[in-house]
Design an enzyme around this catalytic site. Structure first.
Site, mmCIF file in Angstrom:
data_model
loop_
_atom_site.group_PDB
_atom_site.id
_atom_site.type_symbol
_atom_site.label_atom_id
_atom_site.label_comp_id
_atom_site.label_asym_id
_atom_site.label_seq_id
_atom_site.Cartn_x
_atom_site.Cartn_y
_atom_site.Cartn_z
ATOM 1 C CD GLU A 8 -1.076 0.849 3.584
ATOM 2 O OE1 GLU A 8 -1.483 2.006 3.336
ATOM 3 O OE2 GLU A 8 -1.280 0.271 4.655
ATOM 4 C CB VAL A 89 -5.729 -1.435 4.549
ATOM 5 C CG1 VAL A 89 -6.184 -2.890 4.491
ATOM 6 C CG2 VAL A 89 -4.375 -1.327 5.242
ATOM 7 C CB ALA A 135 -13.253 2.230 4.452
ATOM 8 C CE LYS A 153 0.962 2.416 14.932
ATOM 9 N NZ LYS A 153 0.710 2.385 13.486
HETATM 10 N N1 PSU Z 1 -2.458 1.744 10.812
HETATM 11 C C1 PSU Z 1 -1.112 1.725 10.900
HETATM 12 N N2 PSU Z 1 -0.386 2.311 9.913
HETATM 13 C C2 PSU Z 1 -0.984 2.911 8.823
HETATM 14 C C3 PSU Z 1 -2.419 2.914 8.745
HETATM 15 C C4 PSU Z 1 -3.113 2.311 9.759
HETATM 16 O O1 PSU Z 1 -0.572 1.188 11.847
HETATM 17 O O2 PSU Z 1 -0.280 3.440 7.957
HETATM 18 C C5 PSU Z 1 -3.089 3.518 7.539
HETATM 19 C C6 PSU Z 1 -3.471 2.414 6.533
HETATM 20 O O3 PSU Z 1 -3.340 2.920 5.220
HETATM 21 C C7 PSU Z 1 -4.937 2.161 6.857
HETATM 22 C C8 PSU Z 1 -5.397 3.562 7.187
HETATM 23 O O4 PSU Z 1 -5.681 1.598 5.797
HETATM 24 O O5 PSU Z 1 -4.327 4.132 7.926
HETATM 25 C C9 PSU Z 1 -6.695 3.566 7.990
HETATM 26 O O6 PSU Z 1 -7.192 4.875 8.049
HETATM 27 P P1 PSU Z 1 -8.688 5.130 8.594
HETATM 28 O O7 PSU Z 1 -8.627 4.819 10.057
HETATM 29 O O8 PSU Z 1 -8.930 6.594 8.314
HETATM 30 O O9 PSU Z 1 -9.588 4.220 7.831
#
Ligand code: PSU
Ligand code: MN
Length: 299
Positions: A8, A89, A135, A153
């Site tokens: 990604e 992701v 998402a 995390k």
């Molecule tokens: N968690 C991590 N590192 C990351 C992300 C999440 O430990 O880089 C990034 C990934 O691209 C994941 C996105 O798909 O954050 C999720 O964002 P949101 O919570 O806005 O869906």
């Protein structure tokens, strides 16, 4: 049959600081090749959904401040407007599937965010109170791509995240572990559905899910290598502080995850960054081996 491995780009543009992000993006592609798979880093370039980037495109995503973070809802807009942006992701899974790629390695997935009751960091929809759900989770429920990660995390609500995956039929597999890993730490106290110890065992589950006609992906969780693990109290202290600051500053929506990730790196210094890089490399190695094993049983 060539084994392809999707990677990604949001972790490159929003998950890691420059210039380590660019070095990492390049190193991850090299590790995939050494481990027997063809890497395909995913992004949207001038409105095109791409699996595989040139060196210049990778550099642009890593070094341009304010690169767009594109999740599923943004894809039609990005295509119609000819935007360039990094894929999360969720969007990486979807674009990988469009290109026939079945395995994808990343760092950590998004999930169900913790509710911040004190400040009201809740979203109110139709009178109901709804948590912020990435998402990434509905994508795992519907798109047939196996995602290799180091868990999620503890900025997230991990039990609620696992409940969601259970409800939507996403198998959670521990790679060399019985516990769902918590990114900086190897353990969360929460069990996985099954433990595997070889790429072949993981590939067998991915292929069985496809043959059964069950929609969606498989989540394969490999813990951070032990020598890079952060002590749980250090990781949790940084997470709590970052969450409190996000709350105070009213950070919301798609900004929350990048805000928390950047703040945790600042608070823990190089240690969390080193852990992040080590688990990414490990996930790419494991993902490449699984992609190879899957290609071997399907060709
Ligand atoms: N968690 C991590 N590192 C990351 C992300 C999440 O430990 O880089 C990034 C990934 O691209 C994941 C996105 O798909 O954050 C999720 O964002 P949101 O919570 O806005 O869906
Ligand atoms: Mn969100």
């Amino acid at each position: 049959m060539t084994a392809y491995l999707a990677l990604e780009s949001t972790l490159i543009s929003h998950g890691l600081p420059y210039p380590q992000n660019l070095e990492t993006a390049r190193r991850l592609e090299a590790i995939a090749r050494e481990s027997g798979a063809e890497p395909r880093t995913v992004a949207v370039i001038n409105g095109q959904l791409r699996a595989g980037l040139t060196g210049e495109e990778l550099e642009c995503l890593a070094s341009t401040a304010g690169v767009r973070k594109l999740s599923r809802r943004d894809l039609p807009i990005a295509v119609a407007r000819g935007w360039t942006g990094a894929t999360t992701v969720a969007t990486t899974m979807w674009i990988a599937a469009q290109h026939g790629i079945r395995v994808f390695s990343t760092g950590g997935i998004g999930g169900v965010h913790r509710l911040q009751v004190a400040s009201g960091r809740w979203q109110v929809a139709g009178g109901a109170i709804a948590a912020d759900v990435s998402a990434d989770l509905p994508e795992l429920a519907q798109t047939p791509v196996a995602v290799i990660c180091a868990g999620a995390k503890a900025i997230l609500d991990l039990p609620a995240t696992l409940e969601y995956l259970e409800t939507w039929g996403v198998p959670v597999v521990g790679y060399g572990t019985d516990e769902f890993p918590a990114f900086y730490t190897r353990c969360s106290g929460l069990p996985v559905d099954v433990r595997v110890d070889t790429p072949e065992e993981a590939a067998a589950i991915i292929e069985a899910k496809r043959k059964l006609g069950l929609p969606g992906g498989v989540l394969i969780c490999a813990p951070v290598p032990a020598e890079f693990e952060l002590p749980a109290d250090e990781a949790n202290a940084a997470i709590e502080q970052a969450l409190a600051e996000a709350d105070e500053q009213g950070v919301r929506g798609k900004e929350i995850t990048p805000f928390l990730l950047a703040r945790i790196v600042q608070l823990t210094g190089e240690r969390s960054l080193r852990a992040n890089l080590a688990l990414l490399e490990n996930n790419v190695r494991v993902g490449a081996q699984i992609a190879k094993a899957l290609a071997a049983i399907t060709s």
